[in-house]
Design an enzyme around this catalytic site. Structure first.
Site, PDB file in Angstrom:
ATOM      1  N   GLU A 284       0.787  -1.229   0.000  1.00  8.94           N
ATOM      2  CA  GLU A 284       0.000   0.000   0.000  1.00  8.94           C
ATOM      3  C   GLU A 284       0.821   1.284   0.000  1.00  8.94           C
ATOM      4  O   GLU A 284       0.646   2.141   0.861  1.00  8.94           O
ATOM      5  CB  GLU A 284      -0.989  -0.011   1.172  1.00  8.94           C
TER       6      GLU A 284
ATOM      7  N   GLU B 297      -5.782  -8.819   0.238  1.00  4.73           N
ATOM      8  CA  GLU B 297      -6.428  -8.511   1.531  1.00  4.73           C
ATOM      9  C   GLU B 297      -7.901  -8.243   1.324  1.00  4.73           C
ATOM     10  O   GLU B 297      -8.288  -7.509   0.409  1.00  4.73           O
ATOM     11  CB  GLU B 297      -5.811  -7.268   2.189  1.00  4.73           C
TER      12      GLU B 297
ATOM     13  N   TRP C 175      -7.620 -11.266   5.086  1.00  5.59           N
ATOM     14  CA  TRP C 175      -6.890 -10.483   6.097  1.00  5.59           C
ATOM     15  C   TRP C 175      -7.628 -10.628   7.403  1.00  5.59           C
ATOM     16  O   TRP C 175      -8.752 -10.209   7.494  1.00  5.59           O
ATOM     17  CB  TRP C 175      -6.816  -9.011   5.695  1.00  5.59           C
TER      18      TRP C 175
HETATM   19  C1  GCB Z   1      -4.519  -2.749   5.014  1.00  8.95           C
HETATM   20  C2  GCB Z   1      -3.102  -2.952   5.409  1.00  8.95           C
HETATM   21  C3  GCB Z   1      -2.978  -3.806   6.653  1.00  8.95           C
HETATM   22  C4  GCB Z   1      -4.032  -3.395   7.672  1.00  8.95           C
HETATM   23  C5  GCB Z   1      -5.399  -3.617   7.073  1.00  8.95           C
HETATM   24  C6  GCB Z   1      -6.532  -3.189   8.010  1.00  8.95           C
HETATM   25  O1  GCB Z   1      -4.858  -2.453   3.908  1.00  8.95           O
HETATM   26  O2  GCB Z   1      -2.323  -3.488   4.376  1.00  8.95           O
HETATM   27  O3  GCB Z   1      -1.687  -3.657   7.176  1.00  8.95           O
HETATM   28  O4  GCB Z   1      -3.897  -4.108   8.861  1.00  8.95           O
HETATM   29  O5  GCB Z   1      -5.525  -2.849   5.918  1.00  8.95           O
HETATM   30  O6  GCB Z   1      -6.989  -4.013   8.792  1.00  8.95           O
HETATM   31  O7  GCB Z   1      -6.921  -2.029   7.958  1.00  8.95           O
END
Ligand code: GCB
Length: 548
Positions: free
Chosen positions: A365, A453, A498
Site C-alpha cells: 500500500e 487482503e 486479512w
Molecule cells: C490494510 C493494510 C494492513 C491493515 C489492514 C486493516 O490495507 O495493508 O496492514 O492491517 O488494511 O486491517 O486495515
C-alpha cells in the site's frame, strides 16, 4: 544457505536487560539490569517495558572454547537498529528488524561479555516508517528487541558463500555458489546418489538434470543438496517446482494454481514479534485444515523457522519486504531508495533458494500514484531480477487504477475493504464494489489479479442477527460473499483473507478504530477459531481453489 554443520554456540536463554528511554546511556561495558528472554521482543515480557519506543540494552556473559577460523555473531533478526560489543570492543551495527546479519568478532577462551544495544526509535525514514512509536505509517505494533535466534558461528578459513539453488518440475537443477578463496568444490545430492566435482575454483555454476518427485502443496518433497568447499560443509533443501505467470493466471508444475490463504503477522502473546515453534506448528496445521495453500509474509520477511515450515509443509509464499506505508517523500529521497535496495537485497539473498517462495511483493500500500513511485518500483525490481530472475514480482495496492507501480508488476495485487471501511451495513453493496474494482483493474493492466487482503474486524464472542459491524456473523458473511463472487472470475489467481489471527497494533494514528488488536483475524490472537473459520473451511474445500 544452511550453515548449521559449522561450529555454533547458541545464545538463546536468559539475558540481562536495561531500558534506556532517553537513549543517552553508555552501558557497553556492562550493567546490572533485570532478566529477559531471548529470542522474543522485550515489550510484553514486562508491562513496564511495553511502550518502550527507544533504546534497550541486553547483556550476556558466556564461557566458550572458540575453534580455529573466523568467528561471527549472527542475528537472525533484531531491531530496529542493533549495535554490539564483545568484551568492551564494538563489533558493528545493523539497521532493519527482519533480515539476518552477522558481525565479525573474536571471543576469548573462557568468559566473555556480550552487550547489545537495540534502538527501536521509529522515524519517517526508517523501514517501515513512522512519526514515532505510537504513530506508525502502518497498522501493526512496533515491537523491539532480539526477536529471532542469535548465536556465534565459526567459518573455516576456506568456506562457501552465497549459495543459490533452484530446481524445476522437470528436474533441472541449478546450483550457484562461491568460495572465499580457490578450493576443491564438491556438490552432492545424497538421496539420489549423485556427486559432482567442480574442480579447484572460487566460483561455480552447476546445471544438471535429475529424476525427482516435484515439490507441491500436496507432496512437499525436499531434497538435501550439500556443497563441500575445503573443510566447510553447507547445504540447501531443494524443492523442484515450476511457477509460471500467464495472462489468465498462475501455474504450478504445469497445472492451474489458485492461491487460497491469508495475510499473516509474526505476533504472539508475550513473545511479541516471535511466534514460538509450537504455535507455528499449530498455525500451519490449522491452515492445512481450513484448506489454505498459501500466505503472504505481510508486511516484512518472516523468520527462517517460519519459512522452513512453509517449505516442509507445502505452503506457497508471497515474500514481502518491510516497505509498507511509503509515500511521496520516500520516492523522492535517494538515500531512502538505497536503504530500500539494501533491505530488499538482504531478503532475496536469504530466502531465494526456498521452494515455498513463489513471488516477491516489493511494497504494501504505497501512495504510488506518481511517476516517482513507478521509478522507485522499477529500481527495486531491477535489484531483485539481478539476484533472482526466476520469480514473479508484485506489490499490494490500494490505489487500484491510479497505481503507477502496478505497471512494473508481473501480477496485480489488491487490498480491498469495501463493506468495512465503507460500512453501510449493506453487505451486497460492498461485494459488488469489490468485483467492479477487480474487473476494472484487470481491464486496465491485463495481468492476473490476486486479492491480497479483504476482511472485517470481529470481536470474538460478539454476535448479532442480522449481522452488524464487529460481530462474528458480519465478518463470516462478508468473507463468504467475497470468496464466492471473486473466485468465479477466471483471471483472479488467488484470495488471501486479512488476517489469519488477531494481532497487536498501536492506538495512535488509527485511534478508536482499533481495540488494542486488529480484530480481522479469523482466529483470535491465541489461535481459537471465530465463526468465519468454519465458513472459510467450507468455501476453501468446495471452490476450485485446488490445483487442478
Ligand atoms: C490494510 C493494510 C494492513 C491493515 C489492514 C486493516 O490495507 O495493508 O496492514 O492491517 O488494511 O486491517 O486495515
Amino acid at each position: 544457505m544452511r550453515t548449521d554443520s559449522r561450529w555454533r554456540f547458541d545464545l538463546s536463554g536468559f539475558w540481562r536487560f536495561r531500558p534506556d528511554p532517553k537513549g543517552e546511556g553508555d552501558y557497553s561495558r556492562g550493567f546490572e539490569g533485570e532478566p529477559i528472554y531471548v529470542p522474543a521482543s522485550w515489550n510484553e515480557q514486562n508491562p513496564a517495558w511495553d511502550q518502550l519506543g527507544t533504546v534497550g540494552w541486553y547483556l550476556r556473559d558466556f564461557r566458550v572454547e572458540p575453534p580455529q577460523g573466523d568467528m561471527w555473531l549472527v542475528f537472525e533478526g533484531a531491531g530496529y537498529r542493533t549495535r554490539a560489543w564483545l568484551n568492551g570492543e564494538e563489533l558493528g551495527e545493523h539497521e532493519g528488524s527482519f533480515t539476518k546479519f552477522r558481525l565479525k568478532c573474536s571471543p576469548r577462551r573462557g568468559w566473555n561479555r556480550l552487550v547489545v544495544r537495540v534502538d527501536n526509535t521509529i522515524a519517517p525514514d526508517s523501514i517501515p516508517p513512522g512519526d514515532g512509536f505510537n504513530d506508525t505509517y502502518f497498522d501493526f505494533f512496533h515491537y523491539g528487541g532480539i526477536h529471532r535466534p542469535v548465536y556465534l558461528e565459526a567459518t573455516p578459513s576456506v568456506h562457501a558463500e552465497d549459495l543459490f539453488v533452484t530446481g524445476d518440475a522437470d528436474g533441472n537443477l541449478r546450483v550457484e555458489g562461491r568460495s572465499n578463496s580457490e578450493a576443491e568444490v564438491v556438490v552432492e545430492l545424497r538421496e539420489l546418489g549423485k556427486t559432482w566435482k567442480m574442480g579447484v575454483v572460487d566460483r561455480f555454476v552447476l546445471e544438471q538434470r535429475v529424476t525427482v518427485t516435484p515439490w507441491s502443496p500436496e507432496v512437499p518433497r525436499l531434497y538435501s543438496l550439500e556443497v563441500r568447499v575445503g573443510n566447510d560443509e553447507v547445504y540447501e533443501r531443494v524443492g523442484f517446482r515450476t511457477v509460471e505467470v500467464e495472462s489468465e493466471g498462475l501455474r504450478l508444475n504445469g497445472r492451474k494454481l489458485f492461491l487460497k490463504g491469508f495475510g499473516r503477522h509474526e505476533d504472539f502473546p508475550t513473545f511479541g514479534r516471535r511466534i514460538p515453534g509450537p504455535a507455528l506448528i499449530r498455525d500451519f496445521q490449522m491452515m492445512k485444515e481450513v484448506g489454505a495453500n498459501s500466505f503472504r509474509t505481510s508486511h516484512y520477511p518472516y523468520s527462517d523457522e517460519h519459512l522452513d515450515l512453509a517449505d516442509e509443509m507445502g505452503f506457497l509464499v508471497i515474500l514481502e519486504t518491510p516497505l509498507v506505508g511509503l509515500g511521496e517523500r520516500h520516492f523522492r529521497d535517494r538515500s531512502f531508495l538505497e536503504k530500500a535496495v539494501n533491505v530488499t537485497r538482504e531478503m532475496v539473498v536469504q530466502h531465494r533458494s526456498r521452494p515455498s517462495v513463489i513471488m516477491y511483493s516489493l511494497m504494501n500500500e504505497p501512495d504510488s500514484r506518481t511517476e516517482e513511485a513507478r521509478a522507485f518500483a522499477s529500481a527495486l525490481k531491477d535489484v531483485v531480477r539481478a539476484l533472482d530472475s526466476t520469480r514473479p514480482i508484485t506489490h499490494a495496492s490500494n490505489r487500484f487504477l491510479e497505481d503507477r507501480a502496478t505497471e512494473v508488476d508481473d501480477v496485480v495485487s489488491v487490498n480491498m475493504y469495501f463493506g468495512w471501511y465503507t460500512y453501510s451495513g449493506d453487505l451486497e453493496e460492498g461485494t459488488r464494489k469489490a468485483v467492479e474494482t477487480v474487473e476494472e483493474v484487470r481491464r486496465k493492466f491485463g495481468k492476473p489479479v490476486l486479492v491480497t487482503e479483504f476482511g472485517a474486524d470481529a470481536l470474538s464472542g460478539v454476535h448479532w442477527d442480522p449481522p452488524v459491524a464487529w460481530t462474528e456473523e458480519y465478518q463470516a458473511e462478508m468473507i463468504r460473499r467475497y470468496v464466492e463472487s471473486l473466485s468465479s472470475l477466471e483471471y483472479v489467481a488467488g484470495l488471501h483473507v486479512w488476517n489469519f489471527a488477531d494481532f497487536r497494533t498501536p492506538q495512535g494514528r488509527r485511534g478508536p478504530t482499533r481495540t488494542v488488536l486488529n480484530r480481522k483475524g479469523v482466529v483470535t490472537r491465541d489461535r481459537q477459531p471465530k465463526l468465519a473459520w468454519k465458513v472459510l473451511k467450507d468455501l476453501f474445500s468446495l471452490r476450485g481453489g485446488e490445483v487442478d
